[in-house]
Write an enzyme that holds these catalytic residues in place. Structure first.
Site, PDB file in Angstrom:
ATOM      1  CG  LEU A 246      -1.853  -1.184   1.366  1.00  0.00           C
ATOM      2  CD1 LEU A 246      -2.817  -0.954   2.518  1.00  0.00           C
ATOM      3  CD2 LEU A 246      -2.614  -1.428   0.081  1.00  0.00           C
TER       4      LEU A 246
ATOM      5  N   GLY B  22       1.129  -5.216   1.107  1.00  0.00           N
ATOM      6  CA  GLY B  22       0.058  -5.282   0.117  1.00  0.00           C
ATOM      7  C   GLY B  22       0.483  -5.980  -1.177  1.00  0.00           C
TER       8      GLY B  22
ATOM      9  CG  ASN C  46       6.544  -5.359   5.562  1.00  0.00           C
ATOM     10  OD1 ASN C  46       5.431  -5.355   5.057  1.00  0.00           O
ATOM     11  ND2 ASN C  46       7.423  -4.395   5.331  1.00  0.00           N
ATOM     12  CD  GLU C  47       0.997  -5.896   6.324  1.00  0.00           C
ATOM     13  OE1 GLU C  47       1.724  -6.874   6.597  1.00  0.00           O
ATOM     14  OE2 GLU C  47       0.410  -5.781   5.236  1.00  0.00           O
TER      15      GLU C  47
HETATM   16  N1  CO8 Z   1       4.494   3.678  -0.080  1.00  0.00           N
HETATM   17  C1  CO8 Z   1       4.904   4.891  -0.501  1.00  0.00           C
HETATM   18  N2  CO8 Z   1       6.137   5.139  -0.996  1.00  0.00           N
HETATM   19  C2  CO8 Z   1       6.992   4.110  -1.074  1.00  0.00           C
HETATM   20  C3  CO8 Z   1       6.634   2.820  -0.647  1.00  0.00           C
HETATM   21  C4  CO8 Z   1       5.318   2.615  -0.131  1.00  0.00           C
HETATM   22  N3  CO8 Z   1       4.868   1.418   0.273  1.00  0.00           N
HETATM   23  N4  CO8 Z   1       7.689   1.998  -0.844  1.00  0.00           N
HETATM   24  C5  CO8 Z   1       8.676   2.760  -1.373  1.00  0.00           C
HETATM   25  N5  CO8 Z   1       8.259   4.033  -1.517  1.00  0.00           N
HETATM   26  C6  CO8 Z   1       8.995   5.155  -2.096  1.00  0.00           C
HETATM   27  C7  CO8 Z   1      10.285   5.455  -1.333  1.00  0.00           C
HETATM   28  O1  CO8 Z   1      10.031   6.298  -0.233  1.00  0.00           O
HETATM   29  C8  CO8 Z   1      11.098   6.124  -2.419  1.00  0.00           C
HETATM   30  O2  CO8 Z   1      10.620   7.441  -2.562  1.00  0.00           O
HETATM   31  P1  CO8 Z   1      11.638   8.643  -2.963  1.00  0.00           P
HETATM   32  O3  CO8 Z   1      12.195   8.250  -4.304  1.00  0.00           O
HETATM   33  O4  CO8 Z   1      10.737   9.838  -3.006  1.00  0.00           O
HETATM   34  O5  CO8 Z   1      12.672   8.699  -1.867  1.00  0.00           O
HETATM   35  C9  CO8 Z   1      10.710   5.364  -3.689  1.00  0.00           C
HETATM   36  O6  CO8 Z   1       9.432   4.792  -3.405  1.00  0.00           O
HETATM   37  C10 CO8 Z   1      11.676   4.256  -4.049  1.00  0.00           C
HETATM   38  O7  CO8 Z   1      11.855   3.422  -2.909  1.00  0.00           O
HETATM   39  P2  CO8 Z   1      13.254   2.751  -2.548  1.00  0.00           P
HETATM   40  O8  CO8 Z   1      14.364   3.706  -2.800  1.00  0.00           O
HETATM   41  O9  CO8 Z   1      13.137   2.185  -1.165  1.00  0.00           O
HETATM   42  O10 CO8 Z   1      13.305   1.581  -3.649  1.00  0.00           O
HETATM   43  P3  CO8 Z   1      14.134   0.226  -3.599  1.00  0.00           P
HETATM   44  O11 CO8 Z   1      14.027  -0.331  -4.956  1.00  0.00           O
HETATM   45  O12 CO8 Z   1      15.488   0.449  -2.996  1.00  0.00           O
HETATM   46  O13 CO8 Z   1      13.318  -0.713  -2.562  1.00  0.00           O
HETATM   47  C11 CO8 Z   1      11.330  -1.726  -1.669  1.00  0.00           C
HETATM   48  C12 CO8 Z   1      12.042  -1.176  -2.903  1.00  0.00           C
HETATM   49  C13 CO8 Z   1      12.040  -2.962  -1.165  1.00  0.00           C
HETATM   50  C14 CO8 Z   1       9.908  -2.065  -2.069  1.00  0.00           C
HETATM   51  C15 CO8 Z   1      11.358  -0.642  -0.537  1.00  0.00           C
HETATM   52  O14 CO8 Z   1      10.956   0.585  -1.086  1.00  0.00           O
HETATM   53  C16 CO8 Z   1      10.470  -0.937   0.617  1.00  0.00           C
HETATM   54  O15 CO8 Z   1      10.765  -1.796   1.435  1.00  0.00           O
HETATM   55  N6  CO8 Z   1       9.335  -0.201   0.706  1.00  0.00           N
HETATM   56  C17 CO8 Z   1       8.430  -0.288   1.814  1.00  0.00           C
HETATM   57  C18 CO8 Z   1       7.536  -1.452   1.677  1.00  0.00           C
HETATM   58  C19 CO8 Z   1       6.583  -1.565   2.811  1.00  0.00           C
HETATM   59  O16 CO8 Z   1       6.973  -1.756   3.952  1.00  0.00           O
HETATM   60  N7  CO8 Z   1       5.270  -1.470   2.527  1.00  0.00           N
HETATM   61  C20 CO8 Z   1       4.275  -1.587   3.514  1.00  0.00           C
HETATM   62  C21 CO8 Z   1       3.060  -0.800   3.141  1.00  0.00           C
HETATM   63  S1  CO8 Z   1       1.723  -1.103   4.267  1.00  0.00           S
HETATM   64  C22 CO8 Z   1       0.740  -2.286   3.515  1.00  0.00           C
HETATM   65  O17 CO8 Z   1       0.905  -2.588   2.370  1.00  0.00           O
HETATM   66  C23 CO8 Z   1      -0.370  -2.952   4.252  1.00  0.00           C
HETATM   67  C24 CO8 Z   1      -1.035  -2.127   5.250  1.00  0.00           C
HETATM   68  C25 CO8 Z   1      -2.152  -2.907   5.915  1.00  0.00           C
HETATM   69  C26 CO8 Z   1      -3.157  -2.029   6.601  1.00  0.00           C
HETATM   70  C27 CO8 Z   1      -2.813  -1.691   7.952  1.00  0.00           C
HETATM   71  C28 CO8 Z   1      -3.949  -1.215   8.773  1.00  0.00           C
HETATM   72  C29 CO8 Z   1      -3.588   0.037   9.529  1.00  0.00           C
END
Ligand code: CO8
Length: 277
Positions: free
Chosen positions: A84, A129, A152-153
């Site tokens: 998400l 997500g 990983n929430e």
């Molecule tokens: N949302 C928004 N922005 C994001 C997200 C995300 N999930 N993931 C990455 N970005 C952004 C980064 O901040 C970065 O932005 P900027 O260029 O402006 O600095 C850009 O995308 C690129 O990210 P990275 O440099 O980190 O890219 P990499 O290729 O090095 O890594 C990954 C990719 C491994 C995907 C890494 O970005 C990562 O681990 N992201 C976070 C993933 C995560 O933890 N997601 C959890 C989301 S919560 C969810 O899905 C379920 C919620 C359930 C509901 C809960 C109820 C309250």
């Protein structure tokens, strides 16, 4: 409205289900009837409202067109989906936040409960997500060895809702799911394969797509109605739960996201993503 463009006449066609779709590409192999749905909200396919709306529309169209099978994949070379979009949940706009969550619920109901067969070709990292989308398919092929997948929430200080949990428990043993969910564990491709979170490992995206087509062509040999009813019967309890509890689930989500401690946690997490660079 739907526009059909023949890229390679007789074999592939690209469909734009509506002129506004830009985060999702759909191409269909006319020979096999298999559609490949590619998420292309780069860089990381984080699921914001618009991407979810497009996925939801595409799943409707595939259902209507009696699609033979669907492969879900990503246009990014390293990320399937980052889950998400955290920016939808951090300092959210109330109405948009409601739409966002309702659209996620609908997208899951359509994908998890699709009558057509589904495979995720996971060609990169797939946290939260992103993992949910993959878990909602019937089969998962993940490119190895260097990517990760998991719910990983808890690592973000948030909790995967019941239907996320159910999606994982539908795939791996409950004990493993509970450990993974509480720890917010991200599995490497190899670990995911060992625990059964993914069904096959691929060397690259192309290999994953070939394996996905092979799985779907095996599926297509089973009488369609029987196959679909078996799937839906197996998934009925979880589907019914969310269909009957959408309002309650939405209320719980809104309450949780707006907690000061959760907002603070998301702030810190966003900062840590930025600092990584
Ligand atoms: N949302 C928004 N922005 C994001 C997200 C995300 N999930 N993931 C990455 N970005 C952004 C980064 O901040 C970065 O932005 P900027 O260029 O402006 O600095 C850009 O995308 C690129 O990210 P990275 O440099 O980190 O890219 P990499 O290729 O090095 O890594 C990954 C990719 C491994 C995907 C890494 O970005 C990562 O681990 N992201 C976070 C993933 C995560 O933890 N997601 C959890 C989301 S919560 C969810 O899905 C379920 C919620 C359930 C509901 C809960 C109820 C309250």
């Amino acid at each position: 409205s739907s526009v059909v463009i023949n890229l390679n006449p007789g074999v592939w066609c690209t469909r734009n289900f509506s002129s506004s779709e830009k985060f999702v590409d759909v191409s269909m192999n006319e020979k096999t009837g298999i559609s490949t749905v590619t998420m292309q909200r780069l860089p990381v396919n984080s699921l914001n409202l618009e991407l979810l709306q497009e996925l939801s529309n595409v799943f409707d169209s595939l259902e209507k067109d009696k699609c033979k099978g669907m492969i879900l994949t990503s246009a990014s070379p390293t990320v399937f989906s980052a889950g998400l979009d955290i920016l939808e949940m951090y300092k959210p706009k109330p109405d948009r936040l409601k739409d966002f969550w309702s659209t996620l619920q609908d997208t899951w109901i359509k994908l998890f409960g699709s009558s057509y067969a589904t495979v995720a070709a996971i060609n990169g990292h797939s946290p939260a997500g992103g993992c949910l989308l993959a878990l909602s398919c019937e089969y998962r092929i993940m490119v190895g060895p260097k990517y990760t997948i998991g719910l990983n929430e808890t690592q973000l200080g948030i909790v995967a809702p019941k239907w996320f949990q159910y999606s994982m428990e539908n795939v791996i043993p409950k004990r493993q799911a509970e450990l993974a969910l509480t720890m917010g564990r991200m599995f490497s491709t190899e670990e995911a394969y060992k625990v059964g979170l993914v069904d096959e490992v691929a060397t690259d995206k192309n290999d994953a797509l070939v394996k996905a087509e092979k799985f779907l062509s095996g599926m297509s040999k089973v009488p369609t109605m029987a196959r679909t009813l078996a799937k839906l019967s197996s998934r009925q309890e979880a589907l019914e739960w969310l269909k009957n509890n959408k309002e309650q689930d939405l209320k719980q989500f809104l309450g949780f996201v707006n907690l000061p401690a959760v907002q603070k946690g998301l702030d810190i997490y966003l900062e840590s993503l930025k600092k990584k660079k």
